[in-house]
Design a protein around this motif. Structure first.
Motif, PDB file in Angstrom:
ATOM      1  N   ASP A 369       0.861  -1.184   0.000  1.00  0.00           N
ATOM      2  CA  ASP A 369       0.000   0.000   0.000  1.00  0.00           C
ATOM      3  C   ASP A 369       0.901   1.238   0.000  1.00  0.00           C
ATOM      4  O   ASP A 369       1.860   1.305   0.780  1.00  0.00           O
ATOM      5  N   PRO A 370       0.630   2.221  -0.860  1.00  0.00           N
ATOM      6  CA  PRO A 370       1.485   3.421  -0.897  1.00  0.00           C
ATOM      7  C   PRO A 370       1.615   4.139   0.437  1.00  0.00           C
ATOM      8  O   PRO A 370       2.601   4.847   0.675  1.00  0.00           O
ATOM      9  N   ASP A 371       0.609   3.945   1.321  1.00  0.00           N
ATOM     10  CA  ASP A 371       0.641   4.611   2.622  1.00  0.00           C
ATOM     11  C   ASP A 371       1.180   3.718   3.734  1.00  0.00           C
ATOM     12  O   ASP A 371       1.209   4.131   4.902  1.00  0.00           O
ATOM     13  N   ALA A 372       1.600   2.504   3.401  1.00  0.00           N
ATOM     14  CA  ALA A 372       2.130   1.592   4.413  1.00  0.00           C
ATOM     15  C   ALA A 372       3.416   2.141   5.017  1.00  0.00           C
ATOM     16  O   ALA A 372       4.131   2.938   4.398  1.00  0.00           O
ATOM     17  N   THR A 373       3.726   1.695   6.217  1.00  0.00           N
ATOM     18  CA  THR A 373       4.938   2.152   6.907  1.00  0.00           C
ATOM     19  C   THR A 373       6.179   1.931   6.054  1.00  0.00           C
ATOM     20  O   THR A 373       7.029   2.830   5.933  1.00  0.00           O
ATOM     21  N   ILE A 374       6.298   0.732   5.454  1.00  0.00           N
ATOM     22  CA  ILE A 374       7.508   0.433   4.686  1.00  0.00           C
ATOM     23  C   ILE A 374       7.575   1.220   3.384  1.00  0.00           C
ATOM     24  O   ILE A 374       8.640   1.295   2.761  1.00  0.00           O
ATOM     25  N   ALA A 375       6.464   1.831   2.964  1.00  0.00           N
ATOM     26  CA  ALA A 375       6.460   2.662   1.756  1.00  0.00           C
ATOM     27  C   ALA A 375       6.632   4.136   2.074  1.00  0.00           C
ATOM     28  O   ALA A 375       6.818   4.944   1.161  1.00  0.00           O
ATOM     29  N   GLN A 376       6.587   4.478   3.349  1.00  0.00           N
ATOM     30  CA  GLN A 376       6.644   5.884   3.747  1.00  0.00           C
ATOM     31  C   GLN A 376       7.910   6.240   4.513  1.00  0.00           C
ATOM     32  O   GLN A 376       8.414   7.361   4.395  1.00  0.00           O
ATOM     33  N   GLU A 377       8.435   5.316   5.305  1.00  0.00           N
ATOM     34  CA  GLU A 377       9.555   5.638   6.182  1.00  0.00           C
ATOM     35  C   GLU A 377      10.870   5.089   5.630  1.00  0.00           C
ATOM     36  O   GLU A 377      10.891   4.040   4.982  1.00  0.00           O
ATOM     37  N   GLU A 378      11.946   5.818   5.894  1.00  0.00           N
ATOM     38  CA  GLU A 378      13.257   5.383   5.441  1.00  0.00           C
ATOM     39  C   GLU A 378      13.733   4.220   6.296  1.00  0.00           C
ATOM     40  O   GLU A 378      13.888   4.349   7.511  1.00  0.00           O
ATOM     41  N   ILE A 379      13.998   3.073   5.661  1.00  0.00           N
ATOM     42  CA  ILE A 379      14.396   1.866   6.369  1.00  0.00           C
ATOM     43  C   ILE A 379      15.908   1.771   6.503  1.00  0.00           C
ATOM     44  O   ILE A 379      16.430   1.329   7.516  1.00  0.00           O
ATOM     45  N   PHE A 380      16.631   2.185   5.475  1.00  0.00           N
ATOM     46  CA  PHE A 380      18.094   2.157   5.453  1.00  0.00           C
ATOM     47  C   PHE A 380      18.613   0.729   5.542  1.00  0.00           C
ATOM     48  O   PHE A 380      19.501   0.403   6.339  1.00  0.00           O
ATOM     49  N   GLY A 381      18.059  -0.120   4.698  1.00  0.00           N
ATOM     50  CA  GLY A 381      18.492  -1.509   4.614  1.00  0.00           C
ATOM     51  C   GLY A 381      18.050  -2.088   3.285  1.00  0.00           C
ATOM     52  O   GLY A 381      17.379  -1.413   2.485  1.00  0.00           O
ATOM     53  N   PRO A 382      18.380  -3.347   3.001  1.00  0.00           N
ATOM     54  CA  PRO A 382      18.085  -3.945   1.694  1.00  0.00           C
ATOM     55  C   PRO A 382      16.635  -4.408   1.588  1.00  0.00           C
ATOM     56  O   PRO A 382      16.333  -5.605   1.541  1.00  0.00           O
ATOM     57  N   VAL A 383      15.723  -3.448   1.576  1.00  0.00           N
ATOM     58  CA  VAL A 383      14.290  -3.744   1.557  1.00  0.00           C
ATOM     59  C   VAL A 383      13.639  -2.951   0.422  1.00  0.00           C
ATOM     60  O   VAL A 383      13.611  -1.715   0.457  1.00  0.00           O
ATOM     61  N   LEU A 384      13.110  -3.654  -0.570  1.00  0.00           N
ATOM     62  CA  LEU A 384      12.451  -3.042  -1.723  1.00  0.00           C
ATOM     63  C   LEU A 384      10.948  -3.258  -1.626  1.00  0.00           C
ATOM     64  O   LEU A 384      10.488  -4.379  -1.369  1.00  0.00           O
ATOM     65  N   SER A 385      10.176  -2.202  -1.849  1.00  0.00           N
ATOM     66  CA  SER A 385       8.716  -2.283  -1.887  1.00  0.00           C
ATOM     67  C   SER A 385       8.231  -2.093  -3.314  1.00  0.00           C
ATOM     68  O   SER A 385       8.532  -1.069  -3.941  1.00  0.00           O
ATOM     69  N   ILE A 386       7.477  -3.070  -3.827  1.00  0.00           N
ATOM     70  CA  ILE A 386       6.873  -2.957  -5.160  1.00  0.00           C
ATOM     71  C   ILE A 386       5.437  -2.487  -4.987  1.00  0.00           C
ATOM     72  O   ILE A 386       4.646  -3.100  -4.265  1.00  0.00           O
ATOM     73  N   ILE A 387       5.110  -1.383  -5.654  1.00  0.00           N
ATOM     74  CA  ILE A 387       3.801  -0.740  -5.523  1.00  0.00           C
ATOM     75  C   ILE A 387       3.156  -0.662  -6.907  1.00  0.00           C
ATOM     76  O   ILE A 387       3.794  -0.225  -7.874  1.00  0.00           O
ATOM     77  N   ALA A 388       1.908  -1.074  -7.008  1.00  0.00           N
ATOM     78  CA  ALA A 388       1.215  -1.090  -8.300  1.00  0.00           C
ATOM     79  C   ALA A 388       0.433   0.206  -8.517  1.00  0.00           C
ATOM     80  O   ALA A 388      -0.061   0.823  -7.572  1.00  0.00           O
ATOM     81  N   TYR A 389       0.335   0.608  -9.790  1.00  0.00           N
ATOM     82  CA  TYR A 389      -0.480   1.767 -10.159  1.00  0.00           C
ATOM     83  C   TYR A 389      -1.361   1.416 -11.354  1.00  0.00           C
ATOM     84  O   TYR A 389      -1.080   0.480 -12.108  1.00  0.00           O
ATOM     85  N   ASP A 390      -2.427   2.199 -11.515  1.00  0.00           N
ATOM     86  CA  ASP A 390      -3.359   1.987 -12.624  1.00  0.00           C
ATOM     87  C   ASP A 390      -3.224   3.027 -13.726  1.00  0.00           C
ATOM     88  O   ASP A 390      -3.510   2.747 -14.893  1.00  0.00           O
ATOM     89  N   THR A 391      -2.813   4.237 -13.373  1.00  0.00           N
ATOM     90  CA  THR A 391      -2.613   5.304 -14.351  1.00  0.00           C
ATOM     91  C   THR A 391      -1.289   5.991 -14.082  1.00  0.00           C
ATOM     92  O   THR A 391      -0.768   5.945 -12.952  1.00  0.00           O
ATOM     93  N   VAL A 392      -0.759   6.652 -15.094  1.00  0.00           N
ATOM     94  CA  VAL A 392       0.502   7.378 -14.919  1.00  0.00           C
ATOM     95  C   VAL A 392       0.332   8.497 -13.892  1.00  0.00           C
ATOM     96  O   VAL A 392       1.238   8.773 -13.089  1.00  0.00           O
ATOM     97  N   GLU A 393      -0.830   9.123 -13.896  1.00  0.00           N
ATOM     98  CA  GLU A 393      -1.103  10.174 -12.914  1.00  0.00           C
ATOM     99  C   GLU A 393      -0.971   9.609 -11.499  1.00  0.00           C
ATOM    100  O   GLU A 393      -0.380  10.243 -10.615  1.00  0.00           O
TER     101      GLU A 393
END
Length: 471
Positions: A369-393
């Motif tokens: 989720d774009p608003d999830a903790t791991i998508a919002q806060e700096e982790i500073f480690g080898p952690v990648l979050s894949i986030i899906a979108y429907d439009t370029v906007e």
């Protein structure tokens, strides 16, 4: 080994008897110590810098640039030795440390010296002469993740413009700063121009921030400490440049071919895991079309296979340890939070590997989720979050939807389209279709990633005051 302070062109003893142990993050062994410096040490260093300022600032810029170039030469001569220090105190894999840690430090100095050649030191404006002069004594407070580069990015520009500096390096990774001071001494930069004080941030760092004879603070580090520096520096109305955290997004547009997509995904994994993910500009969010989410997961998982945690002294290792036990626990805490909040764990573990060293398994989350903790806060480690979108906007909104803005990336089959989207991202350095690093380009932050710029002529501007002489 025990390292002391470098003040007024001499190695000196701290007024404090306390020492700080330095630990190798791959072996968990103590490798030495440095002084836990005091406010009195800062006073001495600032006095030396202030005493050297007038004479140093009167030297021609070309002569100052020549000394900075010689400093780069000296670091290059000692590149292998300093690389070993970085590997030992930070845990960066050696193959990365040589070019990304020490190599960038050399580039910083060379770019500052080159920028001096065409810099507008003075220029006419109607009946005025506009003059750019040094700000004065600069307090440089730097972090552990790039212990040479984060200092040279500041002092190269500061010294070329005629400023003098007091450096407070991270107590976690101080030996690289010691090697830099040795290089400064070897090329005979005048006493007092460069000074190094080791110690803890709440003591040495804060003494620098409040010191009345420090004219500017240049800080790189966490947002919480950056805010504290800004608060303290306000009491003397000194200039402050801060480069803080990041949560950079790589946006993969919907027109990529399978071949281009297969290039963009592993490139993003690499940009996320550089230096163990302990980089402010790490591309920790990969924003992909929803229709290609499964494809992104598969490609990312395949790319991660090359990042098995390993001995950083081994030439084949791509992922070393976190710098400290506390940093390892911080990263693992975020991974557990990601699982708890419902993200899909594609690769990785909520537990540390069963081995010596502060290691974390390389991790990829999907369906984040774009608003999830791991998508919002700096982790500073080898952690990648894949986030899906429907439009370029929506993709642009996701990329801009954090408090940070330091870097990012855009991938598209159409360069013009990629450039158009890149212009909409609120961050300072945007890779377009895998564009290469440019040491002369500005680096810094939008929003809560900070303000001020480093790199080339943009870095020189940070350390100058503008004066107008009217005729």
């Amino acid at each position: 080994m025990t390292f002391d302070l470098y003040v007024d062109g001499k190695w000196t003893t701290s007024t404090s008897d306390e020492r700080i142990d330095v630990v190798n993050p791959a072996t968990e062994e103590r490798i030495g110590d440095v002084p836990a410096g005091s406010a009195e040490d800062v006073d001495l260093a600032v006095a030396a810098a202030k005493g050297a300022l007038e004479q140093w600032s009167r030297i021609e810029p070309s002569a100052r640039a020549e000394l900075v170039s010689r400093l780069a030469d000296e670091l290059e001569r000692r590149q292998d030795e300093i690389t070993d220090l970085v590997v030992a105190e930070v845990g960066t894999p050696r193959r990365v440390a040589r070019w990304a840690q020490v190599g960038l430090g050399i580039i910083d100095l060379r770019e500052a010296a080159t920028a001096a050649e065409d810099f507008a030191w003075e220029e006419p404006l109607r009946n005025s002469l506009i003059v750019r002069e040094p700000v004065g004594v600069i307090g440089c407070i730097t972090p552990w993740n790039y212990p040479l580069h984060q200092i040279t990015a500041k002092i190269g520009a500061a010294l070329v413009t005629g400023c003098t500096v007091v450096v407070k390096a991270s107590e976690v990774a101080p030996f690289t700063a010691r090697a830099l001071a040795e290089a400064v001494d070897a090329v005979r930069i005048p006493p007092g121009v460069f000074n190094l004080v080791h110690g803890y941030g709440p003591i040495v760092g804060e003494a620098i921030a409040v010191h009345p004879d420090i004219d500017m603070v240049s800080f790189t580090g966490s947002n919480s400490v950056g805010k504290r520096i800004l608060e303290l520096a306000a009491h003397t109305v000194k200039r402050v440049s801060v480069e803080l955290g990041g949560k950079s997004a790589a946006v993969l547009l919907d027109d990529l071919s399978d071949e281009e997509f297969a290039k963009a995904v592993p490139h993003t994994v690499r940009a996320c895991y550089m230096n163990g993910g302990q980089s402010c500009n790490a591309q920790t969010r990969m924003v992909v079309p929803r229709s290609r989410l499964a494809q992104a997961e598969k490609l990312a998982a395949a790319a991660v296979a090359a990042y098995a945690p390993g001995d950083p002294t081994d030439g084949g290792t791509k992922l070393g340890p976190m710098v400290t036990a506390a940093q390892r626990e911080r990263v693992l805490g975020y991974i557990r939070t990601g699982v708890k909040e419902g993200a899909k764990l594609v690769v990785g573990s909520v537990d540390a590997p069963a081995r010596t060293g502060f290691f974390v398994e390389p991790t990829v989350f999907s369906e984040v989720d774009p608003d999830a903790t791991i998508a919002q806060e700096e982790i500073f480690g080898p952690v990648l979050s894949i986030i899906a979108y429907d439009t370029v906007e929506q993709a642009v909104q996701i990329a801009n939807g954090t408090i940070f803005g330091i870097a990012g990336a855009v991938w598209s089959s159409d360069d013009a389209r990629a450039k158009s989207v890149a212009r909409r991202l609120r961050a300072t350095q945007i890779e377009v279709n895998g564009g290469k690093f440019n040491g002369a380009a500005p680096f810094g932050g939008f929003k809560q990633s900070g303000h001020g710029r480093e790199g080339g002529a943009f870095g020189l501007e940070e350390f100058t005051e503008i004066k107008s002489l009217q005729f």
